[in-house]
Write a protein that holds these residues in place. Structure first.
Motif, PDB file in Angstrom:
ATOM      1  N   LEU A  65      28.043  23.043 -76.664  1.00  0.00           N
ATOM      2  CA  LEU A  65      27.974  22.488 -75.286  1.00  0.00           C
ATOM      3  C   LEU A  65      27.212  20.921 -75.468  1.00  0.00           C
ATOM      4  O   LEU A  65      26.961  20.391 -74.624  1.00  0.00           O
ATOM      5  CB  LEU A  65      27.344  23.373 -74.453  1.00  0.00           C
ATOM      6  N   ARG A  66      26.793  20.527 -76.444  1.00  0.00           N
ATOM      7  CA  ARG A  66      26.196  19.333 -76.828  1.00  0.00           C
ATOM      8  C   ARG A  66      26.859  18.192 -76.260  1.00  0.00           C
ATOM      9  O   ARG A  66      26.255  17.168 -75.619  1.00  0.00           O
ATOM     10  CB  ARG A  66      25.922  19.194 -78.273  1.00  0.00           C
ATOM     11  N   GLY A  67      28.159  18.245 -76.211  1.00  0.00           N
ATOM     12  CA  GLY A  67      29.103  17.122 -75.852  1.00  0.00           C
ATOM     13  C   GLY A  67      29.445  17.134 -74.276  1.00  0.00           C
ATOM     14  O   GLY A  67      29.915  16.218 -73.654  1.00  0.00           O
ATOM     15  N   ASP A  68      29.250  18.236 -73.674  1.00  0.00           N
ATOM     16  CA  ASP A  68      29.623  18.355 -72.284  1.00  0.00           C
ATOM     17  C   ASP A  68      28.174  18.366 -71.297  1.00  0.00           C
ATOM     18  O   ASP A  68      27.685  19.669 -71.240  1.00  0.00           O
ATOM     19  CB  ASP A  68      30.225  19.576 -72.138  1.00  0.00           C
ATOM     20  N   ALA A  69      27.788  17.492 -70.811  1.00  0.00           N
ATOM     21  CA  ALA A  69      26.581  17.312 -70.000  1.00  0.00           C
ATOM     22  C   ALA A  69      26.722  18.147 -68.756  1.00  0.00           C
ATOM     23  O   ALA A  69      25.680  19.103 -68.445  1.00  0.00           O
ATOM     24  CB  ALA A  69      26.274  15.945 -69.335  1.00  0.00           C
ATOM     25  N   GLN A  70      27.759  18.390 -68.227  1.00  0.00           N
ATOM     26  CA  GLN A  70      27.865  19.046 -67.062  1.00  0.00           C
ATOM     27  C   GLN A  70      27.853  20.523 -67.417  1.00  0.00           C
ATOM     28  O   GLN A  70      27.074  21.488 -66.629  1.00  0.00           O
ATOM     29  CB  GLN A  70      29.273  18.853 -66.381  1.00  0.00           C
ATOM     30  N   ALA A  71      28.286  21.123 -68.394  1.00  0.00           N
ATOM     31  CA  ALA A  71      28.358  22.343 -68.889  1.00  0.00           C
ATOM     32  C   ALA A  71      27.049  22.838 -69.264  1.00  0.00           C
ATOM     33  O   ALA A  71      26.518  23.932 -68.848  1.00  0.00           O
ATOM     34  CB  ALA A  71      29.329  22.689 -70.237  1.00  0.00           C
ATOM     35  N   ARG A  72      26.266  21.838 -70.073  1.00  0.00           N
ATOM     36  CA  ARG A  72      24.989  22.051 -70.351  1.00  0.00           C
ATOM     37  C   ARG A  72      23.961  22.449 -69.183  1.00  0.00           C
ATOM     38  O   ARG A  72      23.228  23.260 -68.671  1.00  0.00           O
ATOM     39  CB  ARG A  72      24.206  20.939 -71.305  1.00  0.00           C
ATOM     40  N   SER A  73      24.214  21.386 -68.046  1.00  0.00           N
ATOM     41  CA  SER A  73      23.277  21.500 -66.809  1.00  0.00           C
ATOM     42  C   SER A  73      23.536  22.820 -65.942  1.00  0.00           C
ATOM     43  O   SER A  73      22.746  23.470 -65.709  1.00  0.00           O
ATOM     44  CB  SER A  73      23.724  20.319 -65.928  1.00  0.00           C
ATOM     45  N   THR A  74      25.034  23.156 -66.002  1.00  0.00           N
ATOM     46  CA  THR A  74      25.171  24.451 -65.343  1.00  0.00           C
ATOM     47  C   THR A  74      24.416  25.744 -66.125  1.00  0.00           C
ATOM     48  O   THR A  74      24.012  26.788 -65.535  1.00  0.00           O
ATOM     49  CB  THR A  74      26.853  24.817 -65.208  1.00  0.00           C
ATOM     50  N   TYR A  75      24.669  25.554 -67.341  1.00  0.00           N
ATOM     51  CA  TYR A  75      24.022  26.796 -68.299  1.00  0.00           C
ATOM     52  C   TYR A  75      22.560  26.899 -68.159  1.00  0.00           C
ATOM     53  O   TYR A  75      21.954  27.895 -67.680  1.00  0.00           O
ATOM     54  CB  TYR A  75      24.511  26.355 -69.747  1.00  0.00           C
ATOM     55  N   TYR A  76      21.854  25.822 -68.189  1.00  0.00           N
ATOM     56  CA  TYR A  76      20.278  25.618 -67.965  1.00  0.00           C
ATOM     57  C   TYR A  76      19.956  26.119 -66.494  1.00  0.00           C
ATOM     58  O   TYR A  76      19.131  26.847 -66.204  1.00  0.00           O
ATOM     59  CB  TYR A  76      19.845  24.461 -68.460  1.00  0.00           C
ATOM     60  N   HIS A  77      20.767  25.771 -65.658  1.00  0.00           N
ATOM     61  CA  HIS A  77      20.432  25.705 -64.124  1.00  0.00           C
ATOM     62  C   HIS A  77      20.617  27.297 -63.754  1.00  0.00           C
ATOM     63  O   HIS A  77      19.570  27.734 -63.136  1.00  0.00           O
ATOM     64  CB  HIS A  77      21.534  25.033 -63.386  1.00  0.00           C
ATOM     65  N   ASN A  78      21.727  28.007 -64.156  1.00  0.00           N
ATOM     66  CA  ASN A  78      21.900  29.345 -63.912  1.00  0.00           C
ATOM     67  C   ASN A  78      20.647  30.106 -64.740  1.00  0.00           C
ATOM     68  O   ASN A  78      20.456  31.075 -64.127  1.00  0.00           O
ATOM     69  CB  ASN A  78      23.300  29.875 -64.488  1.00  0.00           C
ATOM     70  N   GLY A  79      20.373  29.998 -65.991  1.00  0.00           N
ATOM     71  CA  GLY A  79      19.458  30.560 -66.771  1.00  0.00           C
ATOM     72  C   GLY A  79      18.012  30.612 -66.019  1.00  0.00           C
ATOM     73  O   GLY A  79      17.386  31.408 -66.118  1.00  0.00           O
ATOM     74  N   ILE A  80      17.859  29.150 -65.659  1.00  0.00           N
ATOM     75  CA  ILE A  80      16.153  29.191 -65.089  1.00  0.00           C
ATOM     76  C   ILE A  80      16.224  29.856 -63.910  1.00  0.00           C
ATOM     77  O   ILE A  80      15.407  30.593 -63.270  1.00  0.00           O
ATOM     78  CB  ILE A  80      15.865  27.824 -64.993  1.00  0.00           C
ATOM     79  N   LEU A  81      17.119  29.749 -62.939  1.00  0.00           N
ATOM     80  CA  LEU A  81      17.211  30.351 -61.575  1.00  0.00           C
ATOM     81  C   LEU A  81      17.494  31.995 -61.545  1.00  0.00           C
ATOM     82  O   LEU A  81      16.885  32.519 -60.916  1.00  0.00           O
ATOM     83  CB  LEU A  81      18.337  29.772 -60.793  1.00  0.00           C
ATOM     84  N   ASP A  82      18.185  32.455 -62.665  1.00  0.00           N
ATOM     85  CA  ASP A  82      18.213  33.604 -62.703  1.00  0.00           C
ATOM     86  C   ASP A  82      17.056  34.419 -63.622  1.00  0.00           C
ATOM     87  O   ASP A  82      16.977  35.603 -63.753  1.00  0.00           O
ATOM     88  CB  ASP A  82      19.559  34.125 -63.504  1.00  0.00           C
ATOM     89  N   GLY A  83      16.029  33.728 -64.064  1.00  0.00           N
ATOM     90  CA  GLY A  83      14.932  34.417 -64.620  1.00  0.00           C
ATOM     91  C   GLY A  83      14.950  34.520 -66.218  1.00  0.00           C
ATOM     92  O   GLY A  83      13.969  35.149 -66.726  1.00  0.00           O
ATOM     93  N   TRP A  84      16.193  34.359 -66.686  1.00  0.00           N
ATOM     94  CA  TRP A  84      16.397  34.823 -68.171  1.00  0.00           C
ATOM     95  C   TRP A  84      15.917  33.918 -69.224  1.00  0.00           C
ATOM     96  O   TRP A  84      16.028  33.838 -70.258  1.00  0.00           O
ATOM     97  CB  TRP A  84      17.879  35.515 -68.455  1.00  0.00           C
ATOM     98  N   MET A  85      15.635  32.379 -68.600  1.00  0.00           N
ATOM     99  CA  MET A  85      15.371  31.273 -69.484  1.00  0.00           C
ATOM    100  C   MET A  85      14.216  30.633 -68.743  1.00  0.00           C
ATOM    101  O   MET A  85      14.080  30.314 -67.415  1.00  0.00           O
ATOM    102  CB  MET A  85      16.555  30.332 -69.649  1.00  0.00           C
TER     103      MET A  85
END
Length: 514
Positions: free
Chosen positions: A340-360
């Motif tokens: 995901l390093r070259g896809d800023a939008q995918a990385r942002s979605t991945y981190y956003h969901n992980g933080i909001l769902d509590g598993w990151m």
């Protein structure tokens, strides 16, 4: 028999003693010998091997110690991490080493590296061994050794423990199948079509024609002389010049086109065959004929799960088997999240969901983005109202009801209880919950440097007390200050502190309710 070789094998076709025909290599026929190197003439083969090699070599290598609860403690000071993440040998970096090994594995079904050790037995280098110069000598049904022919002509005999061996699909569990040899007929057809295209366009993209002569040549020598002079006038620097015929001669062009010969379709089918052989999505090797915006995204996901993941597991299992003991708690992994390093939008979605769902945690996301961790961001957030979990356990909901507390119902036909008594009971229950949380947190903090840790805890705990008991923040700050003074003066005594905490909190809660 030797003279029956077709003249089209040579560009000139001149078989005279001074011609180039006799000095040119004999081309491979369809179904003839195909090697891994000759298969790279096909751009589709090269592209597939490159996709696989770069996909494996660009992922980070992670060595970690696995705890009983599944926690992963990264190990960066281990010799195995140095081999695969920093310096596998003295002339290659990790990417070059893994890229070359994966290229050997994809083309030949096997990849070898000589394990060089120090006098103490520590692995210091992994020296690649070319598969074409490596043979396996079976000593028994379950034991074998390797013979490697070095560039200076000497032969190196190595035991199984001295070679890091990556093998692909295997029929005997010892040596992997070579994809090129398994599909040599399909690849031969592709090379033949490619050679035909090259000769076709070298001939000015025109099939040969024929000349009609109403008369008759005296002999074969005169016919040959006329043909040679005509070819000389219409080839080389004279190409595209106007041809002039006399004696009633006419030129007839043979009407055979690429479409009639199904040339383009054959080339396309060859690309699909090669992509199927390496299980690489066609769009990743430049074949966009059937690609759409919707299916390319799905094919990219399938590339990771169905194409790249089996190769990564093959690497991980080979490393574990070769370098780690059976009963060790160490493990290795190539995390695919780096894709995901070259896809800023995918990385942002991945981190956003992980933080909001509590598993990151927020600091884990910062580390993955190569940012330094920040104080106070190591605790996961509670999905409901985005507060830290340790502070959200006992917060009342919007109705004033405590978590995990059954809703208050009034039995029918009974006298309603005294409101003051209910207020006291609610305040006491809330104070008891806050007390248990506070004592549990303090017990975890006691140790070396506990005073600084406890002071930092009470600075943050005051906001929780004010919210839980519904009292002004100033009251909560005074309460936390009194608790901290008691902790410092008594060094600490939790048995007495628990009773004192409950008493103070009950009074604080009642003051806030009155």
């Amino acid at each position: 028999m030797f003279l029956s070789i077709r003249a089209e094998a040579s560009e000139s076709g001149d078989r005279s003693p001074w011609g180039n025909f006799w000095f040119e290599p004999v081309p491979a026929r369809v179904g003839g010998p195909i090697t891994s190197e000759s298969a790279l003439q096909l751009t589709a083969v090269y592209a597939c091997v490159r996709v696989l090699a770069e996909g494996v070599s660009t992922l980070p290598f992670m060595l970690y110690r696995e705890g009983e609860d599944g926690a992963k403690e990264r190990m960066r000071d281990h010799g195995l991490y140095r081999l695969f993440a920093r310096r596998p040998n003295k002339f290659q970096n990790p990417m070059e080493f893994r890229e070359m090994m994966q290229g050997h594995l994809a083309l030949r079904g096997n990849a070898y590296a000589h394990i060089v050790t120090s006098r103490r037995g520590d692995v210091t280098d992994l020296i690649p061994m070319h598969p074409d110069r490596t043979t396996i000598e079976m000593l028994s049904d379950t034991n074998w050794r390797f013979r490697y022919r070095q560039l200076d002509g000497t032969e190196l005999v190595l035991t199984r423990g001295e070679v890091f061996h990556l093998r692909g699909l295997s029929g005997d569990g010892v040596c992997g199948y070579s994809p090129i040899q398994c599909a040599r007929k399909a690849l031969s057809a592709g090379i033949a079509a490619q050679d035909y295209g090259m000769r076709f366009f070298l001939n000015d993209a025109r099939p040969p024609g024929w000349i009609e002569y109403p008369g008759q040549f005296k002999d074969d020598e005169q016919r040959r002389l006329f043909r040679d002079r005509y070819q000389e006038q219409q080839s080389g620097m004279n190409r595209h010049k106007v041809a002039i015929f006399d004696l009633g001669m006419k030129f007839h062009e043979v009407k055979v086109s690429n479409d009639d010969a199904q040339f383009i379709e054959t080339r396309k089918f060859s690309i699909s065959e090669i992509a199927r052989l390496f299980r690489v999505p066609p769009h990743m090797i430049g074949d966009l004929e059937r690609a759409t915006f919707s299916n390319i995204e799905q094919q990219a996901l399938e590339y990771v799960t169905n194409t790249l993941r089996p190769w990564l597991v093959r690497w991980e299992e080979a490393i574990r088997y070769t370098f780690l003991e059976e009963d060790t708690d160490l493990n290795v992994e190539f995390p695919v999240t780096a894709l995901l390093r070259g896809d800023a939008q995918a990385r942002s979605t991945y981190y956003h969901n992980g933080i909001l769902d509590g598993w990151m945690t927020r600091n884990e996301a910062r580390v993955m983005e190569s940012l330094n961790p920040l104080d106070g961001l190591d605790e996961p957030l509670r999905p409901l109202n985005m507060v830290e979990e340790s502070e959200a356990e006992d917060l009342p909901d919007q109705t004033g009801q405590q978590p995990n507390e059954p809703p208050a119902t009034e039995p029918p036909d009974q006298v309603k209880p005294d409101p003051d008594a209910r207020l006291v009971a609610l305040s006491t229950a809330t104070a008891a919950r806050v007390t248990r949380k506070e004592i549990t947190s303090l017990q975890r903090l006691v140790g070396e440097g506990w005073q600084e840790k406890v002071a930092a805890f009470y600075d943050k705990h005051a906001a929780f007390v004010a919210a839980a008991l519904n009292v002004p923040r100033e009251w909560a700050d005074n309460y936390c200050a009194a608790q901290l003074r008691y902790m410092v003066d008594n060094n600490p005594e939790f048995s007495e502190l628990e009773a004192l905490t409950a008493s103070r909190l009950e009074r604080l809660a009642l003051w806030g309710k009155v």
